[in-house]
Design an enzyme around this catalytic site. Structure first.
Site, short mmCIF file in Angstrom:
data_model
loop_
_atom_site.label_atom_id
_atom_site.label_comp_id
_atom_site.label_asym_id
_atom_site.label_seq_id
_atom_site.Cartn_x
_atom_site.Cartn_y
_atom_site.Cartn_z
N ASP A 1 28.03 -9.13 -13.07
CA ASP A 1 28.74 -10.36 -12.76
C ASP A 1 28.27 -11.48 -13.68
OD1 ASP A 1 30.53 -12.00 -10.98
OD2 ASP A 1 28.63 -13.03 -10.62
N ASP B 1 31.81 -4.99 -14.00
CA ASP B 1 32.39 -6.11 -13.27
C ASP B 1 33.29 -6.88 -14.22
OD1 ASP B 1 32.91 -7.61 -11.01
OD2 ASP B 1 31.12 -8.86 -11.17
N GLY B 2 34.27 -7.55 -13.64
CA GLY B 2 35.17 -8.39 -14.40
C GLY B 2 35.25 -9.75 -13.76
N ASP C 1 32.96 -3.14 -7.99
CA ASP C 1 33.30 -3.86 -6.76
C ASP C 1 34.79 -4.14 -6.68
OD1 ASP C 1 33.69 -5.97 -8.55
OD2 ASP C 1 32.02 -7.17 -7.80
N GLU D 1 38.37 -6.24 -14.72
CA GLU D 1 37.74 -5.17 -13.94
C GLU D 1 38.08 -3.81 -14.54
OE1 GLU D 1 35.60 -5.46 -11.48
OE2 GLU D 1 35.98 -7.37 -10.47
N HIS E 1 28.77 -9.35 -4.86
CA HIS E 1 27.98 -10.52 -4.44
C HIS E 1 27.17 -10.21 -3.18
CE1 HIS E 1 30.30 -12.54 -7.49
NE2 HIS E 1 31.39 -12.10 -6.90
#
Length: 157
Positions: free
Chosen positions: A131, A10-11, A71, A48, A121
Site C-alpha cells: 500500500d 496492492d493498487g 486485498d 490492483e 489496512h
C-alpha cells in the site's frame, strides 16, 4: 513442505479516476524484490489488476508454484469465481480493463497460481508495505500514461 514464490500486491488511485500506482513484493526463500510504478490517470481496479500482471511478468521461472496475496475483491473474485472466463468468452463486452484481463489470462496459463485474499489496512505487513509503495508511486513524479484507460476505456464509459 511445498515451496512457493509469494507475491504481495496492492493498487491505489487518488481519485477514481485519478493518479494511481501499484506496489508489489516478490518473495522466494530469502530473496525479496519490490516493484512500483505510478500513472497520471487511472483507476484503483486497474492498478490492483496491473500489480498482479506486472508481478507475473517479472518472474524468472514458471516452474515454482505461485501464491498471490491481494486485498482486491475485484481481482480475487473475478479469478476464483471464474467470472473472467465468462467475460473472455463474450469478448469482454461492456467489461472494464479488457487489456489487463487479456494480459493476465495470457500469463496465467503458464503458471500454477493460488490466490489468497487479505483484508486491506488490517496490519498484514506485506500488504501494508505494498500500500505504501502504491500510494508513493501514485503521488510521485514521472507518472506514466495509462494509454488504454486514457485513450479507450475512459471514452467508452
Amino acid at each position: 513442505m511445498q515451496e512457493y514464490i509469494n507475491i504481495y500486491t496492492d493498487g491505489s488511485a487518488r481519485g477514481n479516476p485519478g493518479p494511481g500506482g501499484y506496489g508489489i513484493i516478490l518473495r522466494y526463500k530469502q530473496s525479496v524484490k519490490e516493484l512500483s510504478q505510478g500513472f497520471r490517470l487511472t483507476t484503483n481496479n486497474r492498478m490492483e489488476l496491473l500489480a498482479v500482471v506486472v508481478a507475473l511478468e517479472n518472474l524468472k521461472t514458471n516452474q515454482i508454484p505461485v501464491r498471490i496475496f491481494s486485498d482486491s475483491k475485484y481481482v480475487i473474485d473475478a479469478i476464483q469465481k471464474r467470472w473472467v472466463y465468462g467475460w473472455q468468452a463474450k469478448g469482454f463486452n461492456k467489461k472494464k480493463n479488457k487489456d489487463l484481463w487479456q494480459r493476465y489470462l495470457s500469463l496465467a496459463r503458464s503458471f500454477n497460481i493460488e490466490f489468497v485474499w487479505v483484508k486491506g489496512h488490517n496490519g498484514h505487513p506485506e500488504n501494508e508495505r505494498c500500500d505504501v509503495l502504491a500510494v508513493e508511486a501514485a503521488l510521485g513524479k514521472n507518472l506514466l500514461i495509462d494509454h488504454y484507460f486514457e485513450e479507450v476505456q475512459q471514452h467508452e464509459d
